[in-house]
Structure formats: C-alpha cells, structure tokens
Design a protein around this motif. Structure first.
Motif, PDB file in Angstrom:
ATOM      1  N   TYR A   1      -4.019  14.882  -9.997  1.00 41.40           N
ATOM      2  CA  TYR A   1      -3.106  15.437 -10.971  1.00 41.40           C
ATOM      3  C   TYR A   1      -1.937  16.183 -10.258  1.00 41.40           C
ATOM      4  O   TYR A   1      -0.901  15.957 -10.712  1.00 41.40           O
ATOM      5  N   ASN A   2      -1.922  16.672  -8.965  1.00 38.96           N
ATOM      6  CA  ASN A   2      -1.145  17.514  -8.514  1.00 38.96           C
ATOM      7  C   ASN A   2      -0.419  16.686  -7.407  1.00 38.96           C
ATOM      8  O   ASN A   2       0.527  17.148  -6.625  1.00 38.96           O
ATOM      9  N   ALA A   3      -0.753  15.391  -7.148  1.00 36.43           N
ATOM     10  CA  ALA A   3      -0.239  14.678  -5.890  1.00 36.43           C
ATOM     11  C   ALA A   3       1.464  14.575  -6.330  1.00 36.43           C
ATOM     12  O   ALA A   3       1.918  14.248  -7.644  1.00 36.43           O
ATOM     13  N   GLY A   4       2.234  14.882  -5.363  1.00 33.91           N
ATOM     14  CA  GLY A   4       3.420  14.997  -5.427  1.00 33.91           C
ATOM     15  C   GLY A   4       3.962  13.793  -4.936  1.00 33.91           C
ATOM     16  O   GLY A   4       3.829  12.630  -5.017  1.00 33.91           O
ATOM     17  N   PHE A   5       5.500  13.823  -4.896  1.00 31.52           N
ATOM     18  CA  PHE A   5       6.629  12.812  -4.254  1.00 31.52           C
ATOM     19  C   PHE A   5       6.169  12.226  -3.032  1.00 31.52           C
ATOM     20  O   PHE A   5       6.018  13.394  -2.114  1.00 31.52           O
ATOM     21  N   SER A   6       6.092  11.084  -2.646  1.00 32.07           N
ATOM     22  CA  SER A   6       6.041  10.779  -1.301  1.00 32.07           C
ATOM     23  C   SER A   6       6.673   9.393  -1.136  1.00 32.07           C
ATOM     24  O   SER A   6       7.410   8.883  -2.160  1.00 32.07           O
ATOM     25  N   GLU A   7       6.816   8.806  -0.066  1.00 28.09           N
ATOM     26  CA  GLU A   7       7.417   7.631   0.136  1.00 28.09           C
ATOM     27  C   GLU A   7       6.901   6.557  -0.550  1.00 28.09           C
ATOM     28  O   GLU A   7       7.477   5.493  -0.777  1.00 28.09           O
ATOM     29  N   PHE A   8       5.861   6.736  -1.019  1.00 28.58           N
ATOM     30  CA  PHE A   8       4.981   5.731  -1.722  1.00 28.58           C
ATOM     31  C   PHE A   8       5.168   5.906  -3.224  1.00 28.58           C
ATOM     32  O   PHE A   8       4.850   5.242  -4.143  1.00 28.58           O
ATOM     33  N   GLY A   9       6.152   6.773  -3.579  1.00 30.92           N
ATOM     34  CA  GLY A   9       6.333   7.031  -4.993  1.00 30.92           C
ATOM     35  C   GLY A   9       5.977   8.336  -5.449  1.00 30.92           C
ATOM     36  O   GLY A   9       5.060   9.066  -4.801  1.00 30.92           O
TER      37      GLY A   9
ATOM     38  N   GLN B   1      -9.314  16.419   4.308  1.00 30.93           N
ATOM     39  CA  GLN B   1      -8.607  16.622   5.443  1.00 30.93           C
ATOM     40  C   GLN B   1      -7.659  15.587   6.164  1.00 30.93           C
ATOM     41  O   GLN B   1      -6.545  15.852   6.177  1.00 30.93           O
ATOM     42  N   ASP B   2      -8.425  14.687   6.239  1.00 35.28           N
ATOM     43  CA  ASP B   2      -7.570  13.601   6.895  1.00 35.28           C
ATOM     44  C   ASP B   2      -6.543  12.892   5.883  1.00 35.28           C
ATOM     45  O   ASP B   2      -5.508  12.619   6.327  1.00 35.28           O
ATOM     46  N   LEU B   3      -6.723  13.010   4.639  1.00 32.90           N
ATOM     47  CA  LEU B   3      -5.799  12.467   3.655  1.00 32.90           C
ATOM     48  C   LEU B   3      -4.608  13.562   3.623  1.00 32.90           C
ATOM     49  O   LEU B   3      -3.394  13.037   3.334  1.00 32.90           O
ATOM     50  N   ALA B   4      -4.815  14.591   3.716  1.00 35.18           N
ATOM     51  CA  ALA B   4      -3.833  15.597   3.738  1.00 35.18           C
ATOM     52  C   ALA B   4      -2.766  15.359   4.951  1.00 35.18           C
ATOM     53  O   ALA B   4      -1.647  15.823   4.780  1.00 35.18           O
ATOM     54  N   ARG B   5      -3.670  14.969   5.840  1.00 34.17           N
ATOM     55  CA  ARG B   5      -2.648  14.564   7.098  1.00 34.17           C
ATOM     56  C   ARG B   5      -1.791  13.307   7.239  1.00 34.17           C
ATOM     57  O   ARG B   5      -1.154  13.008   8.092  1.00 34.17           O
ATOM     58  N   SER B   6      -2.186  12.522   6.065  1.00 36.99           N
ATOM     59  CA  SER B   6      -1.742  11.125   5.955  1.00 36.99           C
ATOM     60  C   SER B   6      -0.333  10.995   5.511  1.00 36.99           C
ATOM     61  O   SER B   6       0.307  12.145   5.538  1.00 36.99           O
ATOM     62  N   ASP B   7       0.334   9.840   5.681  1.00 39.14           N
ATOM     63  CA  ASP B   7       1.795   9.643   5.527  1.00 39.14           C
ATOM     64  C   ASP B   7       2.006   9.481   4.070  1.00 39.14           C
ATOM     65  O   ASP B   7       3.004   9.424   3.326  1.00 39.14           O
ATOM     66  N   TYR B   8       0.791   9.643   3.082  1.00 35.47           N
ATOM     67  CA  TYR B   8       0.964   9.546   1.548  1.00 35.47           C
ATOM     68  C   TYR B   8       1.797  10.838   1.180  1.00 35.47           C
ATOM     69  O   TYR B   8       2.693  10.695   0.129  1.00 35.47           O
ATOM     70  N   GLY B   9       1.543  11.900   1.777  1.00 35.86           N
ATOM     71  CA  GLY B   9       2.227  13.400   1.378  1.00 35.86           C
ATOM     72  C   GLY B   9       1.805  13.814   0.072  1.00 35.86           C
ATOM     73  O   GLY B   9       2.441  14.485  -0.718  1.00 35.86           O
TER      74      GLY B   9
ATOM     75  N   LEU C   1      -7.749   3.611  -4.168  1.00 35.16           N
ATOM     76  CA  LEU C   1      -8.307   2.859  -3.182  1.00 35.16           C
ATOM     77  C   LEU C   1      -8.855   4.324  -1.990  1.00 35.16           C
ATOM     78  O   LEU C   1      -9.989   4.113  -1.644  1.00 35.16           O
ATOM     79  N   GLU C   2      -7.947   5.251  -1.915  1.00 35.84           N
ATOM     80  CA  GLU C   2      -8.326   6.263  -0.999  1.00 35.84           C
ATOM     81  C   GLU C   2      -9.424   7.076  -1.436  1.00 35.84           C
ATOM     82  O   GLU C   2     -10.290   7.262  -0.722  1.00 35.84           O
ATOM     83  N   PHE C   3      -9.548   7.294  -2.688  1.00 33.95           N
ATOM     84  CA  PHE C   3     -10.600   8.034  -3.150  1.00 33.95           C
ATOM     85  C   PHE C   3     -11.813   7.450  -3.367  1.00 33.95           C
ATOM     86  O   PHE C   3     -12.848   7.655  -3.383  1.00 33.95           O
ATOM     87  N   PHE C   4     -11.637   5.968  -3.627  1.00 30.70           N
ATOM     88  CA  PHE C   4     -12.782   5.106  -3.401  1.00 30.70           C
ATOM     89  C   PHE C   4     -13.343   5.029  -2.221  1.00 30.70           C
ATOM     90  O   PHE C   4     -14.562   5.190  -1.912  1.00 30.70           O
ATOM     91  N   LYS C   5     -12.572   5.003  -0.974  1.00 25.16           N
ATOM     92  CA  LYS C   5     -13.157   5.161   0.287  1.00 25.16           C
ATOM     93  C   LYS C   5     -13.699   6.627   0.614  1.00 25.16           C
ATOM     94  O   LYS C   5     -14.947   6.673   1.236  1.00 25.16           O
ATOM     95  N   ILE C   6     -12.979   7.675   0.042  1.00 29.78           N
ATOM     96  CA  ILE C   6     -13.979   8.668   0.009  1.00 29.78           C
ATOM     97  C   ILE C   6     -15.268   8.769  -0.629  1.00 29.78           C
ATOM     98  O   ILE C   6     -16.325   9.330  -0.181  1.00 29.78           O
ATOM     99  N   GLY C   7     -15.303   8.429  -1.764  1.00 27.43           N
ATOM    100  CA  GLY C   7     -16.466   8.386  -2.553  1.00 27.43           C
ATOM    101  C   GLY C   7     -17.537   7.542  -1.840  1.00 27.43           C
ATOM    102  O   GLY C   7     -18.881   7.804  -2.076  1.00 27.43           O
ATOM    103  N   LEU C   8     -17.011   6.205  -1.306  1.00 25.67           N
ATOM    104  CA  LEU C   8     -18.026   5.428  -0.448  1.00 25.67           C
ATOM    105  C   LEU C   8     -18.585   6.114   0.512  1.00 25.67           C
ATOM    106  O   LEU C   8     -19.938   5.750   0.793  1.00 25.67           O
ATOM    107  N   PHE C   9     -17.956   7.010   1.090  1.00 28.00           N
ATOM    108  CA  PHE C   9     -18.583   7.426   2.760  1.00 28.00           C
ATOM    109  C   PHE C   9     -18.900   8.802   2.529  1.00 28.00           C
ATOM    110  O   PHE C   9     -19.537   9.457   3.516  1.00 28.00           O
TER     111      PHE C   9
END
Length: 190
Positions: free
Chosen positions: A69-77, A30-38, A9-17
């Motif tokens: 591919y490199n997305a790491g551990f976050s509170e979302f798993g 840049q916004d995604l890097a500052r998000s809570d996803y980590g 969904l996050e990358f869908f939003k990026i692709g959409l706009f």
C-alpha cells in the motif's frame, strides 16, 4: 503494470521461503528495503513492523499489505495504494496456498514421516535465529542513535518490559502496553 508484477513476484519469493510465520519474513523484508526498488527504506521497515504488530491479523500479511500500500515512487514506477496492498498480500500467501493444496492429499503420510519430523526439528532453530537477527537489526536504530546509545529509550523499554511481569499488571490487556509505549514515545518525542 510491470511494477505490480515485480511487487507480486518479490512477495511471492518471501512467502515461498519465509518458513515459520510472519516474523520469519523480516529478514527478507530487510533485503527488500535495501533493494533497488525503493519501495521502502530500512528505517521504514521498523514502522512497518510496529504497525503490523499493533493491528489485528497475521504479522506477515499485515507487513505485506502495508508495504504494498505504501510502496512509493521508484525507478520501476509508482505503485502502491489499495491495489498494491492487495497484490503484495496475494504474492505472500500464494506459495502457502499452493503448498497446502499439494500436501493436503498426502497429509497423513507426511504427518508420521520421520524425515519430515526431522526436517521441521532442524528448521525451527534456524527460523528462531533468523527472527532474533531481524529483531536486533530493527531495534538497533532505536537504541543506538547517531553513534551513541539512546539511554532514555533503553530505560523506558526495560521498565515497560519489567512492568509486564508484575502480577497485578500482568492481567492488563496488551492494548494497554501499546498505549503506554506510544504515550512514552510522544512525551519524550522519540
């Protein structure tokens, strides 16, 4: 499994706009890097851009694949790996596929429409400004370290940029310039 849905969904939003191609995705990342996803940090975004620019293929898709591919551990798993790269890339390209399918039937009608031409004429400078803003945001940590300018980095960047315009050197393959920049970074431990 929900983490993959969030990634899609996050990358869908990026692709959409992100109108204007891969570099237009950088402000959204840049916004995604500052998000809570980590999934990645603002510092890692610079690495993502460097890797995406130096690998074959569209920069936006390369960055989405790299981030997924490199997305790491976050509170979302924990996410990432090959499936994370596939999911993020699919999320980024899905809006474009949908829009292409919708517009394909009306292409000739839209192509000559003055309103559409005017809209794209207005969008181009905005996308250019967004890309420039993102570029400055990415290079600032490289040229400005610990509250002061990194003079050696600035000198190397200016010299390499100027050398690209020397007539004989202009004919060199872009891979040469990537190699020279990488070697300079390694030698100076930047």
């Amino acid at each position: 499994m929900m983490t993959y849905l969030y990634l899609f969904l996050e990358f869908f939003k990026i692709g959409l706009f992100a109108v204007g191609g891969g570099p237009a995705t950088i402000p959204f990342l840049q916004d995604l890097a500052r998000s809570d996803y980590g999934w990645f940090s603002p510092e890692e975004l610079g690495v993502m851009v460097a890797v995406a620019e130096s690998t074959p293929g569209p920069i936006g898709i390369n960055m989405a694949t790299y981030a997924g591919y490199n997305a790491g551990f976050s509170e979302f798993g924990t996410i990432g790996g090959i499936f994370g790269g596939i999911i993020s890339t699919a999320g980024l390209v899905t809006p474009s596929i949908i829009v292409i399918i919708i517009i394909a039937g009306f292409l000739k009608k839209f192509k000559e429409n003055e309103y559409v031409k005017g809209a794209f004429s207005g969008i181009r400078p905005v996308v250019t400004a967004l890309v420039l803003f993102a570029v400055f945001g990415i290079i600032k940590p490289i040229f400005y370290v610990n509250g002061e300018f990194a003079i050696p980095v600035i000198i190397i960047a200016v010299v390499l940029f100027a050398l690209m315009f020397v007539k004989k050197l202009k004919k060199l393959h872009p891979a040469f310039w990537l190699l020279v920049g990488a070697l300079a970074g390694i030698i100076l431990k930047l």
